[in-house]
Motif scaffolding. Structure first.
Motif, PDB file in Angstrom:
ATOM      1  N   ASP A  10       3.437  -3.426   4.563  1.00 28.06           N
ATOM      2  CA  ASP A  10       3.673  -2.445   5.633  1.00 28.06           C
ATOM      3  C   ASP A  10       4.718  -1.416   5.214  1.00 28.06           C
ATOM      4  OD1 ASP A  10       1.840  -3.736   7.209  1.00 28.06           O
ATOM      5  OD2 ASP A  10       3.322  -4.743   8.474  1.00 28.06           O
ATOM      6  N   ALA A  11       5.708  -1.861   4.459  1.00 27.94           N
ATOM      7  CA  ALA A  11       6.778  -0.958   4.031  1.00 27.94           C
ATOM      8  C   ALA A  11       6.282   0.095   3.049  1.00 27.94           C
ATOM      9  CB  ALA A  11       7.919  -1.754   3.404  1.00 27.94           C
ATOM     10  N   THR A  12       5.137  -0.159   2.406  1.00 26.23           N
ATOM     11  CA  THR A  12       4.616   0.828   1.459  1.00 26.23           C
ATOM     12  C   THR A  12       4.043   2.055   2.154  1.00 26.23           C
ATOM     13  OG1 THR A  12       2.392  -0.169   1.345  1.00 26.23           O
ATOM     14  CG2 THR A  12       4.046  -0.979  -0.213  1.00 26.23           C
ATOM     15  N   SER A  13       4.080   2.081   3.477  1.00 26.98           N
ATOM     16  CA  SER A  13       3.598   3.278   4.188  1.00 26.98           C
ATOM     17  C   SER A  13       4.366   4.524   3.768  1.00 26.98           C
ATOM     18  CB  SER A  13       3.717   3.081   5.704  1.00 26.98           C
ATOM     19  OG  SER A  13       5.069   2.841   6.084  1.00 26.98           O
ATOM     20  N   GLN A  14       5.626   4.342   3.392  1.00 26.68           N
ATOM     21  CA  GLN A  14       6.412   5.491   2.915  1.00 26.68           C
ATOM     22  C   GLN A  14       5.851   6.012   1.600  1.00 26.68           C
ATOM     23  OE1 GLN A  14      10.424   4.179   1.150  1.00 26.68           O
ATOM     24  NE2 GLN A  14       9.848   2.395   2.373  1.00 26.68           N
ATOM     25  N   VAL A  15       5.279   5.120   0.778  1.00 25.16           N
ATOM     26  CA  VAL A  15       4.661   5.528  -0.475  1.00 25.16           C
ATOM     27  C   VAL A  15       3.324   6.212  -0.201  1.00 25.16           C
ATOM     28  CG1 VAL A  15       3.895   4.743  -2.744  1.00 25.16           C
ATOM     29  CG2 VAL A  15       5.785   3.587  -1.609  1.00 25.16           C
ATOM     30  N   PHE A  16       2.625   5.738   0.825  1.00 24.62           N
ATOM     31  CA  PHE A  16       1.364   6.362   1.223  1.00 24.62           C
ATOM     32  C   PHE A  16       1.575   7.833   1.540  1.00 24.62           C
ATOM     33  CE2 PHE A  16      -1.486   7.625   4.690  1.00 24.62           C
ATOM     34  CZ  PHE A  16      -2.734   7.378   4.111  1.00 24.62           C
ATOM     35  N   VAL A  17       2.655   8.133   2.239  1.00 28.67           N
ATOM     36  CA  VAL A  17       2.946   9.520   2.636  1.00 28.67           C
ATOM     37  C   VAL A  17       3.355  10.363   1.437  1.00 28.67           C
ATOM     38  CG1 VAL A  17       4.477  10.971   4.005  1.00 28.67           C
ATOM     39  CG2 VAL A  17       3.565   8.856   4.989  1.00 28.67           C
ATOM     40  N   SER A  18       4.178   9.794   0.566  1.00 26.39           N
ATOM     41  CA  SER A  18       4.697  10.574  -0.565  1.00 26.39           C
ATOM     42  C   SER A  18       3.735  10.639  -1.742  1.00 26.39           C
ATOM     43  CB  SER A  18       6.019   9.966  -1.048  1.00 26.39           C
ATOM     44  OG  SER A  18       5.810   8.698  -1.663  1.00 26.39           O
ATOM     45  N   GLY A  19       2.823   9.674  -1.838  1.00 26.86           N
ATOM     46  CA  GLY A  19       1.912   9.630  -2.973  1.00 26.86           C
ATOM     47  C   GLY A  19       2.586   9.219  -4.269  1.00 26.86           C
ATOM     48  N   ALA A  20       3.735   8.543  -4.166  1.00 30.38           N
ATOM     49  CA  ALA A  20       4.528   8.231  -5.354  1.00 30.38           C
ATOM     50  C   ALA A  20       3.863   7.225  -6.287  1.00 30.38           C
ATOM     51  CB  ALA A  20       5.897   7.703  -4.930  1.00 30.38           C
ATOM     52  N   TRP A  21       2.926   6.423  -5.767  1.00 34.76           N
ATOM     53  CA  TRP A  21       2.276   5.428  -6.629  1.00 34.76           C
ATOM     54  C   TRP A  21       0.876   5.858  -7.047  1.00 34.76           C
ATOM     55  CZ3 TRP A  21       3.536   0.049  -3.979  1.00 34.76           C
ATOM     56  CH2 TRP A  21       4.939  -0.113  -3.950  1.00 34.76           C
ATOM     57  N   ARG A  22       0.512   7.075  -6.745  1.00 38.87           N
ATOM     58  CA  ARG A  22      -0.819   7.558  -7.095  1.00 38.87           C
ATOM     59  C   ARG A  22      -1.047   7.478  -8.605  1.00 38.87           C
ATOM     60  NH1 ARG A  22      -4.201  10.439  -4.169  1.00 38.87           N
ATOM     61  NH2 ARG A  22      -2.566  10.869  -2.641  1.00 38.87           N
ATOM     62  N   ASP A  23      -2.192   6.971  -8.997  1.00 40.82           N
ATOM     63  CA  ASP A  23      -2.639   6.841 -10.392  1.00 40.82           C
ATOM     64  C   ASP A  23      -1.901   5.758 -11.181  1.00 40.82           C
ATOM     65  OD1 ASP A  23      -4.642   8.719 -10.117  1.00 40.82           O
ATOM     66  OD2 ASP A  23      -3.340  10.384 -10.699  1.00 40.82           O
ATOM     67  N   LYS A  24      -1.092   4.934 -10.513  1.00 38.36           N
ATOM     68  CA  LYS A  24      -0.559   3.755 -11.187  1.00 38.36           C
ATOM     69  C   LYS A  24      -1.662   2.700 -11.270  1.00 38.36           C
ATOM     70  CE  LYS A  24       4.245   4.265  -9.559  1.00 38.36           C
ATOM     71  NZ  LYS A  24       4.776   4.776 -10.836  1.00 38.36           N
ATOM     72  N   ILE A  25      -1.497   1.774 -12.200  1.00 34.30           N
ATOM     73  CA  ILE A  25      -2.421   0.648 -12.321  1.00 34.30           C
ATOM     74  C   ILE A  25      -2.011  -0.435 -11.324  1.00 34.30           C
ATOM     75  CG2 ILE A  25      -3.296  -1.129 -13.879  1.00 34.30           C
ATOM     76  CD1 ILE A  25      -4.198   1.718 -14.563  1.00 34.30           C
ATOM     77  N   ALA A  26      -2.987  -1.137 -10.759  1.00 33.73           N
ATOM     78  CA  ALA A  26      -2.712  -2.213  -9.795  1.00 33.73           C
ATOM     79  C   ALA A  26      -3.583  -3.422 -10.097  1.00 33.73           C
ATOM     80  CB  ALA A  26      -2.962  -1.727  -8.367  1.00 33.73           C
ATOM     81  N   ALA A  27      -3.095  -4.587  -9.717  1.00 32.85           N
ATOM     82  CA  ALA A  27      -3.863  -5.832  -9.853  1.00 32.85           C
ATOM     83  C   ALA A  27      -3.247  -6.857  -8.903  1.00 32.85           C
ATOM     84  CB  ALA A  27      -3.842  -6.344 -11.292  1.00 32.85           C
ATOM     85  N   GLY A  28      -3.857  -8.043  -8.821  1.00 31.55           N
ATOM     86  CA  GLY A  28      -3.322  -9.021  -7.881  1.00 31.55           C
ATOM     87  C   GLY A  28      -3.642 -10.459  -8.235  1.00 31.55           C
ATOM     88  N   PHE A  29      -2.867 -11.378  -7.651  1.00 31.35           N
ATOM     89  CA  PHE A  29      -3.078 -12.815  -7.835  1.00 31.35           C
ATOM     90  C   PHE A  29      -2.673 -13.545  -6.573  1.00 31.35           C
ATOM     91  CE2 PHE A  29       1.190 -11.858  -9.320  1.00 31.35           C
ATOM     92  CZ  PHE A  29       1.984 -12.862  -8.787  1.00 31.35           C
ATOM     93  N   THR A  30      -3.266 -14.722  -6.366  1.00 32.42           N
ATOM     94  CA  THR A  30      -2.945 -15.500  -5.181  1.00 32.42           C
ATOM     95  C   THR A  30      -3.180 -16.986  -5.438  1.00 32.42           C
ATOM     96  OG1 THR A  30      -3.321 -15.716  -2.787  1.00 32.42           O
ATOM     97  CG2 THR A  30      -5.251 -15.303  -4.154  1.00 32.42           C
ATOM     98  N   ASN A  31      -2.589 -17.817  -4.597  1.00 32.44           N
ATOM     99  CA  ASN A  31      -2.659 -19.264  -4.711  1.00 32.44           C
ATOM    100  C   ASN A  31      -2.862 -19.854  -3.315  1.00 32.44           C
ATOM    101  OD1 ASN A  31      -1.807 -22.003  -6.031  1.00 32.44           O
ATOM    102  ND2 ASN A  31      -0.434 -21.784  -4.278  1.00 32.44           N
ATOM    103  N   SER A  32      -3.586 -20.973  -3.255  1.00 35.49           N
ATOM    104  CA  SER A  32      -3.718 -21.672  -1.976  1.00 35.49           C
ATOM    105  C   SER A  32      -3.887 -23.156  -2.224  1.00 35.49           C
ATOM    106  CB  SER A  32      -4.921 -21.140  -1.175  1.00 35.49           C
ATOM    107  OG  SER A  32      -6.132 -21.565  -1.750  1.00 35.49           O
ATOM    108  N   GLY A  33      -3.873 -23.941  -1.148  1.00 29.26           N
ATOM    109  CA  GLY A  33      -3.981 -25.375  -1.271  1.00 29.26           C
ATOM    110  C   GLY A  33      -5.403 -25.854  -1.489  1.00 29.26           C
ATOM    111  N   SER A  34      -6.383 -25.038  -1.137  1.00 29.44           N
ATOM    112  CA  SER A  34      -7.787 -25.416  -1.298  1.00 29.44           C
ATOM    113  C   SER A  34      -8.407 -24.646  -2.451  1.00 29.44           C
ATOM    114  CB  SER A  34      -8.568 -25.124  -0.011  1.00 29.44           C
ATOM    115  OG  SER A  34      -8.019 -25.832   1.086  1.00 29.44           O
TER     116      SER A  34
END
Length: 223
Positions: free
Chosen positions: A83-107
């Motif tokens: 939610d805090a990244t909304s400030q980045v959404f407005v400024s476009g400061a992360w535009r064209d950066k690379i992104a990826a993700g990971f997650t863990n769970s019990g199942s």
């Protein structure tokens, strides 16, 4: 661009939340993967720390998001960061950066895909370029095993599973950690490729010609 350039400096940020330590181990594995790539440096931040470090994140070339999956979604503390990244959404400061993700769970499944999709949509809203796991499925043959990389068979990002009766000193298993490590290494290499592409444009390399522009020029000549 000079052909003797083998490595490109890149800063890969890893922003994560861990409720019980299991996802923290996954994050550390991603970090090890990034650090295997010469010229790649890591900015390692918990999600609450990251909210006060947006200027540092602006200087990163890539950001890898990580959180446990609770009740079919990213954990609450990580959502606060999102939610805090909304400030980045407005400024476009992360535009064209690379992104990826990971997650863990019990199942084994645990609706982890929904968390990865959340990360993917966040990256899209911020104008970032998503990097998938880039790995074939594991443990899907009679000769497969729980030791296979990508044993849980996720493609959008790295997934891990930690038995609910095991602490973070045991879980997630080594195969899931190696899968996370592979994601970190892949992101670092893709980020370096992206940086080289930008440098080529600046230096006027022949590789800097946009494909669409090149095709348009060819069509004009043919006409």
């Amino acid at each position: 661009m000079s052909s003797d350039i083998k490595h490109t400096d890149a800063v890969i940020a890893i922003v994560y939340h861990s409720g019980y330590g299991h996802t923290a181990r996954q994050a550390e594995a991603v970090r090890r993967g990034v650090e295997k790539v010469p010229g790649a440096a890591v900015l390692f931040l918990k999600s609450d720390e990251a909210q006060a470090r947006f200027s540092a994140l602006e200087g990163a070339d890539a950001i890898i998001f990580g959180a446990p999956t609770y009740m079919g979604s990213a954990s609450g503390p990580f959502k606060t960061f999102m939610d805090a990244t909304s400030q980045v959404f407005v400024s476009g400061a992360w535009r064209d950066k690379i992104a990826a993700g990971f997650t863990n769970s019990g199942s084994r499944a645990g609706d982890k895909l929904l968390t990865l999709i959340e990360f993917n949509i966040l990256a899209a809203q911020l104008g970032m370029h998503w990097v998938s796991l880039g790995m074939l499925p594991g443990n899907n043959r009679s000769d497969g095993s729980e030791n296979d990389l990508n044993r849980l068979v996720f493609f959008l990002g790295a997934a891990a599973q930690s038995n609910t009766d095991e602490g973070s000193e045991i879980a997630p298993p080594a195969s899931d950690l190696r899968t996370a490590e592979a994601l970190g290494e892949r992101v670092a290499r893709v980020t370096q490729q992206s940086i080289r592409g930008r440098l080529a444009r600046v230096e006027g390399s022949s590789f800097a010609v946009e494909p669409a522009l090149a095709l348009a020029e060819e069509a004009e000549v043919a006409a």
